[in-house]
Scaffold this motif. Structure first.
Motif, PDB file in Angstrom:
ATOM      1  N   VAL A 191       0.845  -1.198   0.000  1.00 50.97           N
ATOM      2  CA  VAL A 191       0.000   0.000   0.000  1.00 50.97           C
ATOM      3  C   VAL A 191       0.879   1.246   0.000  1.00 50.97           C
ATOM      4  O   VAL A 191       0.609   2.205  -0.733  1.00 50.97           O
ATOM      5  N   SER A 192       1.945   1.230   0.780  1.00 45.59           N
ATOM      6  CA  SER A 192       2.838   2.381   0.845  1.00 45.59           C
ATOM      7  C   SER A 192       3.452   2.690  -0.518  1.00 45.59           C
ATOM      8  O   SER A 192       3.446   3.843  -0.977  1.00 45.59           O
ATOM      9  N   VAL A 193       3.962   1.679  -1.193  1.00 44.87           N
ATOM     10  CA  VAL A 193       4.564   1.872  -2.522  1.00 44.87           C
ATOM     11  C   VAL A 193       3.499   2.338  -3.518  1.00 44.87           C
ATOM     12  O   VAL A 193       3.746   3.248  -4.323  1.00 44.87           O
ATOM     13  N   THR A 194       2.322   1.767  -3.448  1.00 46.16           N
ATOM     14  CA  THR A 194       1.250   2.137  -4.369  1.00 46.16           C
ATOM     15  C   THR A 194       0.835   3.585  -4.153  1.00 46.16           C
ATOM     16  O   THR A 194       0.645   4.345  -5.118  1.00 46.16           O
ATOM     17  N   LEU A 195       0.708   4.004  -2.894  1.00 48.33           N
ATOM     18  CA  LEU A 195       0.386   5.398  -2.600  1.00 48.33           C
ATOM     19  C   LEU A 195       1.479   6.335  -3.103  1.00 48.33           C
ATOM     20  O   LEU A 195       1.186   7.391  -3.681  1.00 48.33           O
ATOM     21  N   ARG A 196       2.737   5.953  -2.892  1.00 51.58           N
ATOM     22  CA  ARG A 196       3.862   6.785  -3.373  1.00 51.58           C
ATOM     23  C   ARG A 196       3.829   6.931  -4.886  1.00 51.58           C
ATOM     24  O   ARG A 196       4.047   8.023  -5.427  1.00 51.58           O
ATOM     25  N   GLU A 197       3.573   5.837  -5.581  1.00 48.26           N
ATOM     26  CA  GLU A 197       3.534   5.881  -7.045  1.00 48.26           C
ATOM     27  C   GLU A 197       2.364   6.736  -7.540  1.00 48.26           C
ATOM     28  O   GLU A 197       2.508   7.492  -8.508  1.00 48.26           O
ATOM     29  N   LEU A 198       1.222   6.621  -6.887  1.00 53.57           N
ATOM     30  CA  LEU A 198       0.070   7.454  -7.253  1.00 53.57           C
ATOM     31  C   LEU A 198       0.398   8.921  -7.010  1.00 53.57           C
ATOM     32  O   LEU A 198       0.129   9.779  -7.867  1.00 53.57           O
ATOM     33  N   HIS A 199       0.991   9.211  -5.865  1.00 58.25           N
ATOM     34  CA  HIS A 199       1.361  10.585  -5.525  1.00 58.25           C
ATOM     35  C   HIS A 199       2.334  11.152  -6.561  1.00 58.25           C
ATOM     36  O   HIS A 199       2.194  12.295  -7.016  1.00 58.25           O
ATOM     37  N   LYS A 200       3.312  10.333  -6.956  1.00 51.71           N
ATOM     38  CA  LYS A 200       4.305  10.757  -7.958  1.00 51.71           C
ATOM     39  C   LYS A 200       3.635  11.008  -9.311  1.00 51.71           C
ATOM     40  O   LYS A 200       3.912  12.027  -9.961  1.00 51.71           O
ATOM     41  N   SER A 201       2.766  10.121  -9.738  1.00 51.61           N
ATOM     42  CA  SER A 201       2.085  10.306 -11.029  1.00 51.61           C
ATOM     43  C   SER A 201       1.221  11.556 -11.021  1.00 51.61           C
ATOM     44  O   SER A 201       1.195  12.304 -12.004  1.00 51.61           O
ATOM     45  N   MET A 208       0.264  17.123 -12.588  1.00 56.31           N
ATOM     46  CA  MET A 208       0.072  18.507 -12.142  1.00 56.31           C
ATOM     47  C   MET A 208       1.059  19.444 -12.835  1.00 56.31           C
ATOM     48  O   MET A 208       0.692  20.547 -13.251  1.00 56.31           O
ATOM     49  N   ALA A 209       2.308  19.000 -12.928  1.00 58.96           N
ATOM     50  CA  ALA A 209       3.341  19.819 -13.581  1.00 58.96           C
ATOM     51  C   ALA A 209       2.990  20.046 -15.045  1.00 58.96           C
ATOM     52  O   ALA A 209       3.125  21.164 -15.562  1.00 58.96           O
ATOM     53  N   ALA A 210       2.534  19.008 -15.709  1.00 58.29           N
ATOM     54  CA  ALA A 210       2.129  19.152 -17.115  1.00 58.29           C
ATOM     55  C   ALA A 210       0.961  20.125 -17.236  1.00 58.29           C
ATOM     56  O   ALA A 210       0.923  20.958 -18.146  1.00 58.29           O
ATOM     57  N   GLN A 211       0.039  20.024 -16.300  1.00 57.11           N
ATOM     58  CA  GLN A 211      -1.126  20.916 -16.317  1.00 57.11           C
ATOM     59  C   GLN A 211      -0.685  22.369 -16.132  1.00 57.11           C
ATOM     60  O   GLN A 211      -1.133  23.249 -16.859  1.00 57.11           O
ATOM     61  N   ARG A 265       0.724  18.521 -22.666  1.00 60.98           N
ATOM     62  CA  ARG A 265      -0.116  17.315 -22.708  1.00 60.98           C
ATOM     63  C   ARG A 265       0.163  16.473 -21.477  1.00 60.98           C
ATOM     64  O   ARG A 265       1.288  16.406 -21.006  1.00 60.98           O
ATOM     65  N   TYR A 266      -0.886  15.838 -20.989  1.00 61.42           N
ATOM     66  CA  TYR A 266      -0.705  14.945 -19.849  1.00 61.42           C
ATOM     67  C   TYR A 266       0.025  13.686 -20.316  1.00 61.42           C
ATOM     68  O   TYR A 266      -0.394  13.056 -21.284  1.00 61.42           O
ATOM     69  N   PRO A 267       1.107  13.297 -19.651  1.00 63.41           N
ATOM     70  CA  PRO A 267       1.827  12.076 -20.031  1.00 63.41           C
ATOM     71  C   PRO A 267       0.962  10.833 -19.785  1.00 63.41           C
ATOM     72  O   PRO A 267       0.621  10.523 -18.644  1.00 63.41           O
ATOM     73  N   ALA A 268       0.622  10.136 -20.843  1.00 65.35           N
ATOM     74  CA  ALA A 268      -0.265   8.972 -20.760  1.00 65.35           C
ATOM     75  C   ALA A 268       0.231   7.892 -19.805  1.00 65.35           C
ATOM     76  O   ALA A 268      -0.581   7.303 -19.078  1.00 65.35           O
ATOM     77  N   PRO A 269       1.546   7.611 -19.749  1.00 66.32           N
ATOM     78  CA  PRO A 269       1.987   6.564 -18.810  1.00 66.32           C
ATOM     79  C   PRO A 269       1.634   6.878 -17.355  1.00 66.32           C
ATOM     80  O   PRO A 269       1.335   5.974 -16.579  1.00 66.32           O
ATOM     81  N   HIS A 270       1.640   8.155 -16.992  1.00 68.30           N
ATOM     82  CA  HIS A 270       1.310   8.516 -15.615  1.00 68.30           C
ATOM     83  C   HIS A 270      -0.194   8.454 -15.362  1.00 68.30           C
ATOM     84  O   HIS A 270      -0.614   8.200 -14.234  1.00 68.30           O
ATOM     85  N   ILE A 271      -0.983   8.654 -16.386  1.00 67.36           N
ATOM     86  CA  ILE A 271      -2.423   8.456 -16.233  1.00 67.36           C
ATOM     87  C   ILE A 271      -2.691   6.970 -15.998  1.00 67.36           C
ATOM     88  O   ILE A 271      -3.437   6.590 -15.089  1.00 67.36           O
ATOM     89  N   THR A 272      -2.051   6.128 -16.795  1.00 67.03           N
ATOM     90  CA  THR A 272      -2.225   4.677 -16.661  1.00 67.03           C
ATOM     91  C   THR A 272      -1.749   4.185 -15.303  1.00 67.03           C
ATOM     92  O   THR A 272      -2.445   3.417 -14.629  1.00 67.03           O
ATOM     93  N   ALA A 277      -8.010  14.024 -16.755  1.00 70.49           N
ATOM     94  CA  ALA A 277      -6.735  14.262 -17.436  1.00 70.49           C
ATOM     95  C   ALA A 277      -6.647  13.422 -18.704  1.00 70.49           C
ATOM     96  O   ALA A 277      -6.195  13.896 -19.748  1.00 70.49           O
ATOM     97  N   PHE A 278      -7.094  12.169 -18.634  1.00 69.58           N
ATOM     98  CA  PHE A 278      -7.106  11.289 -19.807  1.00 69.58           C
ATOM     99  C   PHE A 278      -7.939  11.903 -20.929  1.00 69.58           C
ATOM    100  O   PHE A 278      -7.593  11.806 -22.104  1.00 69.58           O
ATOM    101  N   GLN A 279      -9.030  12.551 -20.551  1.00 68.96           N
ATOM    102  CA  GLN A 279      -9.912  13.198 -21.531  1.00 68.96           C
ATOM    103  C   GLN A 279      -9.397  14.581 -21.923  1.00 68.96           C
ATOM    104  O   GLN A 279     -10.090  15.327 -22.596  1.00 68.96           O
ATOM    105  N   ARG A 280      -8.193  14.882 -21.485  1.00 73.14           N
ATOM    106  CA  ARG A 280      -7.517  16.155 -21.793  1.00 73.14           C
ATOM    107  C   ARG A 280      -8.277  17.370 -21.260  1.00 73.14           C
ATOM    108  O   ARG A 280      -8.265  18.450 -21.862  1.00 73.14           O
ATOM    109  N   ASP A 281      -8.939  17.193 -20.141  1.00 72.59           N
ATOM    110  CA  ASP A 281      -9.676  18.263 -19.487  1.00 72.59           C
ATOM    111  C   ASP A 281      -8.686  19.139 -18.722  1.00 72.59           C
ATOM    112  O   ASP A 281      -8.057  18.688 -17.768  1.00 72.59           O
ATOM    113  N   LYS A 282      -8.538  20.364 -19.159  1.00 67.57           N
ATOM    114  CA  LYS A 282      -7.603  21.284 -18.508  1.00 67.57           C
ATOM    115  C   LYS A 282      -8.058  21.642 -17.092  1.00 67.57           C
ATOM    116  O   LYS A 282      -7.288  22.154 -16.295  1.00 67.57           O
TER     117      LYS A 282
END
Length: 127
Positions: A28-38, A43-46, A51-58, A97-102
């Motif tokens: 759970v800790s690693v999963t939360l960290r990865e979600l937080h990082k993505s 957010m930085a892209a926004q 464009r939102y980086p698709a790998p981070h959306i996935t 973000a996937f739908q490119r909603d600013k």
């Protein structure tokens, strides 16, 4: 879904870049960290109007799925219900973000997940 299933699913999405984990608390800790990082990357892209980086959306959507499916509503009660709601909010912002909603509220989702991550990391683990 068992934690082993969750770990396997997240590992497939991450393409093998996660450390070998067997402790549910660590998973759970690693999963939360990865979600937080993505969410931070999105957010930085926004903010840069990129464009939102698709790998981070996935990765974010996979992390949310793992976190939601690992909740035990019988034992967790109101806490599990509230966590599910926060994870669902994050999922909806990732979909936006996937739908490119600013207007995706990635900053709010990032903040909420950061608070959960901080609380999770401060919890003592069972030895």
């Amino acid at each position: 879904m068992s934690f082993l299933d969750a770990r396997s699913q997240y590992r497939r999405a991450e393409e093998g870049n996660l450390p070998e984990l067997s402790d549910p608390h660590q998973i759970v800790s690693v999963t939360l960290r990865e979600l937080h990082k993505s969410l931070a990357v999105l957010m930085a892209a926004q903010s840069d109007r990129q464009r939102y980086p698709a790998p981070h959306i996935t990765k974010g959507l996979t992390a949310v799925y793992v976190l939601q499916s690992s909740l035990d509503f019988e034992k967790g009660g109101e806490i599990a219900d509230n966590l599910f709601r926060v994870y669902e909010f994050a999922r909806l912002q990732l979909i936006a973000a996937f739908q490119r909603d600013k207007g995706a509220q990635l900053g709010a989702a990032h903040g909420y997940i950061g608070e959960i991550l901080s609380a999770w990391q401060s919890m003592p683990t069972k030895d």
